[in-house]
Each structure stands twice: as structure tokens, then as C-alpha cells.
Design a protein around this motif. Structure first.
Motif, PDB file in Angstrom:
ATOM      1  N   GLY A 226       0.775  -1.231   0.000  1.00  0.00           N
ATOM      2  CA  GLY A 226       0.000   0.000   0.000  1.00  0.00           C
ATOM      3  C   GLY A 226       0.805   1.279   0.000  1.00  0.00           C
ATOM      4  O   GLY A 226       0.245   2.366   0.077  1.00  0.00           O
ATOM      5  N   LYS A 227       2.128   1.188  -0.076  1.00  0.00           N
ATOM      6  CA  LYS A 227       2.982   2.383  -0.081  1.00  0.00           C
ATOM      7  C   LYS A 227       3.726   2.460  -1.403  1.00  0.00           C
ATOM      8  O   LYS A 227       4.190   1.460  -1.923  1.00  0.00           O
ATOM      9  CB  LYS A 227       4.007   2.312   1.048  1.00  0.00           C
ATOM     10  N   GLU A 228       3.871   3.677  -1.915  1.00  0.00           N
ATOM     11  CA  GLU A 228       4.640   3.899  -3.149  1.00  0.00           C
ATOM     12  C   GLU A 228       6.130   3.819  -2.825  1.00  0.00           C
ATOM     13  O   GLU A 228       6.629   4.541  -1.968  1.00  0.00           O
ATOM     14  CB  GLU A 228       4.305   5.271  -3.734  1.00  0.00           C
ATOM     15  N   ILE A 229       6.843   2.923  -3.493  1.00  0.00           N
ATOM     16  CA  ILE A 229       8.268   2.730  -3.255  1.00  0.00           C
ATOM     17  C   ILE A 229       9.039   3.135  -4.514  1.00  0.00           C
ATOM     18  O   ILE A 229       8.770   2.634  -5.595  1.00  0.00           O
ATOM     19  CB  ILE A 229       8.593   1.250  -2.944  1.00  0.00           C
ATOM     20  N   THR A 230       9.982   4.058  -4.351  1.00  0.00           N
ATOM     21  CA  THR A 230      10.898   4.392  -5.442  1.00  0.00           C
ATOM     22  C   THR A 230      12.258   3.821  -5.076  1.00  0.00           C
ATOM     23  O   THR A 230      12.707   3.952  -3.938  1.00  0.00           O
ATOM     24  CB  THR A 230      11.017   5.914  -5.649  1.00  0.00           C
TER      25      THR A 230
END
Length: 94
Positions: A51-55
Motif C-alpha cells: 500500500g505504499k509507493e516505493i521508489t
């Protein structure tokens, strides 16, 4: 064979530490610590993980320090690699 990690995972190849101390004492295998320095071999795409945007902040060829007991060790074509999450990487060595 080529490895392509998924999500926020990276594939690293550990860099072995020297077998002797600076004073010239040879260390037996049981006295050596697990290496914590490695070179990144492959990087996952990042994206949405849990559920978290990871770059991805690391790239292939970076030398990194990672948590001592992090990841899963695999052996491919006779070479040992470790697959771990980007969160287990402590620092990039410049």
C-alpha cells in the motif's frame, strides 16, 4: 541465467573481507564476521508495496552496506547471491 527481482527487492553479491588483519594475523573461517558490504547486481522496479509507493534509491553497480542477517541467500550457476528488500540496505558507499 539472469535474475530479475520483484517489487522493492534487490539482488546483491557480497564482497568478501580480507583473510588477514592489518597486523598480518591470518583469521580462521570461524573468526570471520559475515560480510556486510556488497555490490548490487539487480534492482526491482519498486512500485506499490504493501500500500505504499516505493521508489528505488539504489542502482546496479552501487556498493552498499546492509543489515548483517538480512535477506535470503541463493546460489545460481555456482555464485552466491542475497535477495533482500531495499529497507535492509543501510547506506550506499561512495
Amino acid at each position: 541465467m539472469k535474475i530479475r527481482p520483484l517489487g522493492d527487492r534487490v539482488v546483491i553479491k557480497k564482497i568478501e573481507v580480507e583473510e588477514t588483519t592489518k597486523s598480518g594475523i591470518v583469521l580462521p573461517g570461524t573468526a570471520k564476521e559475515k560480510p556486510q558490504e556488497a555490490e548490487i547486481v539487480a534492482v526491482g522496479p519498486g512500485g506499490v508495496v504493501d500500500g505504499k509507493e516505493i521508489t528505488m534509491e539504489v542502482k546496479v553497480g552501487d556498493r552498499v552496506l546492509f543489515s548483517k542477517y538480512a535477506g535470503n541467500e541463493v546460489k545460481i550457476d555456482g555464485t552466491e547471491y542475497t535477495i533482500l528488500r531495499q529497507d535492509d540496505i543501510l547506506a550506499i558507499i561512495e
